[in-house]
Enzyme design. Structure first.
Site, PDB file in Angstrom:
ATOM      1  N   ARG A 103       0.846  -1.196   0.000  1.00 34.47           N
ATOM      2  CA  ARG A 103       0.000   0.000   0.000  1.00 34.47           C
ATOM      3  C   ARG A 103       0.885   1.251   0.000  1.00 34.47           C
ATOM      4  O   ARG A 103       1.975   1.266   0.599  1.00 34.47           O
ATOM      5  CB  ARG A 103      -0.843  -0.023   1.266  1.00 34.47           C
ATOM      6  CG  ARG A 103      -1.839   1.103   1.437  1.00 34.47           C
ATOM      7  CD  ARG A 103      -2.964   1.006   0.477  1.00 34.47           C
ATOM      8  NE  ARG A 103      -4.145   1.736   0.908  1.00 34.47           N
ATOM      9  CZ  ARG A 103      -5.152   2.009   0.095  1.00 34.47           C
ATOM     10  NH1 ARG A 103      -5.113   1.643  -1.174  1.00 34.47           N
ATOM     11  NH2 ARG A 103      -6.219   2.642   0.538  1.00 34.47           N
ATOM     12  N   THR A 378      -9.824   0.229  -9.462  1.00 36.75           N
ATOM     13  CA  THR A 378      -8.886  -0.667  -8.816  1.00 36.75           C
ATOM     14  C   THR A 378      -8.914  -1.862  -9.741  1.00 36.75           C
ATOM     15  O   THR A 378      -9.751  -1.924 -10.642  1.00 36.75           O
ATOM     16  CB  THR A 378      -9.372  -1.038  -7.383  1.00 36.75           C
ATOM     17  OG1 THR A 378      -9.224   0.107  -6.538  1.00 36.75           O
ATOM     18  CG2 THR A 378      -8.614  -2.185  -6.747  1.00 36.75           C
ATOM     19  N   THR A 396      -4.151  -0.806  -7.153  1.00 40.78           N
ATOM     20  CA  THR A 396      -4.940   0.387  -7.480  1.00 40.78           C
ATOM     21  C   THR A 396      -4.115   1.662  -7.501  1.00 40.78           C
ATOM     22  O   THR A 396      -3.041   1.729  -6.894  1.00 40.78           O
ATOM     23  CB  THR A 396      -6.061   0.567  -6.423  1.00 40.78           C
ATOM     24  OG1 THR A 396      -6.980   1.545  -6.879  1.00 40.78           O
ATOM     25  CG2 THR A 396      -5.525   0.985  -5.074  1.00 40.78           C
ATOM     26  N   ASN A 398      -6.356   4.139  -6.965  1.00 40.91           N
ATOM     27  CA  ASN A 398      -7.579   4.664  -6.348  1.00 40.91           C
ATOM     28  C   ASN A 398      -8.622   5.002  -7.404  1.00 40.91           C
ATOM     29  O   ASN A 398      -9.253   4.099  -7.927  1.00 40.91           O
ATOM     30  CB  ASN A 398      -7.289   5.838  -5.412  1.00 40.91           C
ATOM     31  CG  ASN A 398      -8.472   6.097  -4.493  1.00 40.91           C
ATOM     32  OD1 ASN A 398      -9.265   5.191  -4.240  1.00 40.91           O
ATOM     33  ND2 ASN A 398      -8.616   7.298  -3.988  1.00 40.91           N
ATOM     34  N   SER A 449      -7.636   0.718   3.325  1.00 41.95           N
ATOM     35  CA  SER A 449      -8.123   0.224   2.037  1.00 41.95           C
ATOM     36  C   SER A 449      -9.304  -0.713   2.251  1.00 41.95           C
ATOM     37  O   SER A 449      -9.551  -1.198   3.354  1.00 41.95           O
ATOM     38  CB  SER A 449      -6.994  -0.532   1.335  1.00 41.95           C
ATOM     39  OG  SER A 449      -7.480  -1.185   0.186  1.00 41.95           O
ATOM     40  N   SER A 450     -10.008  -0.977   1.158  1.00 46.07           N
ATOM     41  CA  SER A 450     -11.073  -1.990   1.168  1.00 46.07           C
ATOM     42  C   SER A 450     -10.655  -3.244   0.404  1.00 46.07           C
ATOM     43  O   SER A 450     -11.445  -4.180   0.283  1.00 46.07           O
ATOM     44  CB  SER A 450     -12.333  -1.428   0.500  1.00 46.07           C
ATOM     45  OG  SER A 450     -12.800  -0.320   1.194  1.00 46.07           O
ATOM     46  N   GLY A 470     -13.560  -2.056  -6.805  1.00 42.34           N
ATOM     47  CA  GLY A 470     -14.899  -1.546  -6.477  1.00 42.34           C
ATOM     48  C   GLY A 470     -14.949  -0.679  -5.241  1.00 42.34           C
ATOM     49  O   GLY A 470     -16.035  -0.482  -4.687  1.00 42.34           O
ATOM     50  N   GLY A 471     -13.801  -0.159  -4.775  1.00 40.62           N
ATOM     51  CA  GLY A 471     -13.833   0.737  -3.622  1.00 40.62           C
ATOM     52  C   GLY A 471     -14.589   0.115  -2.469  1.00 40.62           C
ATOM     53  O   GLY A 471     -14.358  -1.028  -2.084  1.00 40.62           O
TER      54      GLY A 471
HETATM   55  N1  GLY Z   1      -8.554   2.839  -3.198  1.00 39.24           N
HETATM   56  C1  GLY Z   1      -9.544   1.883  -2.900  1.00 39.24           C
HETATM   57  C2  GLY Z   1      -9.155   0.981  -1.789  1.00 39.24           C
HETATM   58  O1  GLY Z   1      -8.006   0.911  -1.440  1.00 39.24           O
HETATM   59  O2  GLY Z   1      -9.994   0.326  -1.240  1.00 39.24           O
END
Ligand code: GLY
Length: 567
Positions: A103, A378, A396, A398, A449-450, A470-471
């Protein structure tokens, strides 16, 4: 319309829209192809072909993953990247597993209030566009560390396909032409010196996208590994790019960036072992919390998207997203109560007050604000090789095309990942997600993050590799794909195709893919307190299922240009 014809109808729409999916795929007795040696599923046909070639050339799943990551940076620039970050979960043929957190981190000069005006309100788009929106990229160090630990082939060999794709170009898809045309103005604004992503006139399907500067950057990474990106020419170009705007990434930030091996978050669901990504992604914990929340309910008996199934899943999603907002952040900066959040008893207790006659109110679970929802980009890819080594990577920059800033002379897009911090605790980010102190901006910290790259086992053997972009909708899409296989007995392609819905606590509404959920069930839900909101597609799940005979079945999401290739 009954429960069996609905998915068929849904898929007919997909067929008309993308000419990829046949309605037949959703019929239980028509199986997608299965393979015996290896499968690669990615968001772009060229990237899937790169991964498959690496496997056929004797590379293992990690080799293929590294090559795919770099190839996606060329052929899928809206999310594939070297200017962003991501997460990898891998499981080796011997049953050992690991996870790697690459990340982005906040630059050392970052400040908690850096995106706020004098009155303490977020300045529109400051965390989303331009040089200040970027965290320190983690992909290159991540790929170097993954390769050092597990790779079989030479590093340079893994970079070669991406370099060629950037040098010689590749034909863009219809979707890509539309995306690039739609962002032309913003690309021109943020890249006054020009970028390969902009052409005179409009892009059209089949046009060749050639990226010589990116090819050069990739060759430097090929020659020098980590130093080819975090030091020397490329580092200089990133820092120069910062100076052109209001960016703050320094040489020291780049040199000091470290991807981190982390202990995966592990649990079980109906006898399957779930191995997923721990913080700094909230994905694995949220996924397991949702699975634990629904485990006590007879979903299989109730059926796919039946009234009771929908209620239980929505209420689980609501509660888990409320916890996410409060309890999750970078574990190097904040003590995440991980054991509690994935505990069966804790989640059962959270579900105890659900009422099958009426929706819960999110305001009763936790207080919050009204939120906005935007596009989610992503990308995810899943790979299994012939020895059954497995890799699940979500990566990603983002938003789609990140900050829209292409590093001048280096040809790659920078992320706008700083928006994943709680820019102002209590105020939503671009995915409408609220965060608290746990996810406040601090120098060197990873933004929450997700992303939910996940691997499953059954009876001690590899069972499934899954993930999605998909955020905010990432966790619910992975959750639903797993239930589709485990509870609703779908094959991999059916499980990926099946219509999705999403609740994230706030706003208190259920986002539903158009044509998902039978009218009768919609009526029942809406008359008992649920607000259903139709929206465009949710997620792009790319997954692989290992069948009982050991063969591999890919599921490539027809919502994108995704392709499963195997041999
Ligand atoms: N940028 C989307 C995530 O990291 O979940």
């Amino acid at each position: 319309m009954n429960g069996k014809t609905l998915p068929c109808y849904f898929l007919i729409l997909f067929f008309l829209a993308v000419s990829v999916v046949s309605c037949d795929i959703f019929k239980r007795n028509e199986l997608p192809p299965s393979y015996h040696n290896g499968v690669v599923v990615t968001a772009h046909p060229e990237a899937s072909a790169v991964g498959l070639k690496i496997l056929k050339d004797g590379g293992n799943a990690v080799d293929a993953a590294v090559a795919v990551q770099f190839a996606l940076a060329v052929v899928y620039p809206n999310a594939g990247n070297i200017g962003g970050g991501g997460f990898m979960v891998c499981r080796n043929a011997d049953g050992s597993f690991a996870s790697l957190d690459f990340r982005e981190v906040a630059p050392v000069a970052a400040k908690m209030d850096m995106y706020l005006d004098d009155e303490g309100n977020p300045i529109t788009d400051l965390s989303l566009r331009g040089q200040l929106a970027s965290g320190v990229p983690g992909v290159v160090d991540g790929m170097v560390k993954a390769h050092e630990r597990y790779g079989k082939l030479e590093w340079t060999q893994l970079l070669q396909p991406a370099i060629l794709l950037a040098q010689q170009g590749f034909p863009i898809t219809t979707r890509q032409a539309q995306e690039l045309n739609g962002r032309k103005e913003s690309f021109e604004k943020h890249n006054p010196a020009g970028t390969a992503l902009v052409k005179a006139g409009e892009w059209a399907e089949g046009d060749t996208l050639v990226q010589p500067e990116l090819a050069h950057t990739l060759s430097l990474i090929g020659q020098h590994g980590r130093a080819g990106f975090y030091e020397g020419e490329v580092a200089n170009r990133i820092v120069d790019e910062m100076a052109r705007g209001n960016g703050i990434i320094s040489h020291a930030d780049l040199k000091n960036y470290e991807a981190k091996w982390r202990e995966p978050v592990v649990s079980t669901y109906r006898g399957h072992r779930i191995i997923s990504m721990p913080p700094s992604s909230s994905g694995g914990i949220a996924l397991i919390s949702m699975l634990k929340s629904v485990e006590a309910y007879p979903l299989s008996k109730w059926g796919f998207q039946s009234d009771s199934t929908m209620r239980v899943m929505i209420e689980a999603e609501r509660r888990v997203y409320a916890d996410r907002a409060t309890h999750l952040g970078d574990p190097d900066y904040y003590e995440v109560p991980q054991a509690m959040l994935i505990d069966s008893g804790y989640n059962a207790e959270r579900m105890r007050n659900i009422n099958f006659k009426h929706a819960s109110f999110s305001s009763d679970i936790y207080a919050g604000n009204l939120l906005r929802i935007e596009s989610e980009e992503t990308t995810h890819f899943s790979i299994i090789d012939e020895e059954n080594n497995a890799v699940s990577i979500t990566t990603t920059i983002n938003g789609s095309y990140g900050s829209h800033v292409v590093v001048d002379g280096a040809g790659f897009l920078l992320n706008n990942e700083m928006d994943d911090f709680s820019v102002k605790p209590g105020t939503p980010n671009m995915y409408g997600l609220i965060g608290g102190k746990a996810n406040a901006i601090e120098p060197g910290k990873r933004m929450l993050s997700s992303m939910t790259p996940t691997i499953m086992e059954k009876d001690g053997k590899l069972f499934m590799v899954v993930g999605t972009p998909g955020g905010a909708t990432i966790m619910t899409s992975v959750f639903q794909t797993i239930l589709n296989v485990v509870d609703f007995d779908m094959n991999m392609q059916q499980a990926v195709n099946a219509p999705r819905f999403h609740h994230q606590w706030l706003p208190d509404e259920v986002l539903v893919e158009k044509d998902a959920v039978e009218d009768r069930i919609r009526h029942s839900l809406t008359t008992t307190g649920y607000k259903l909101v139709d929206r465009n597609s949710i997620g792009r799940v790319d997954a692989i299922l290992v069948l009982p005979d050991g063969s591999l079945q890919g599921g490539a999401d027809p919502r994108g240009d995704d392709v499963a290739l195997g041999y």
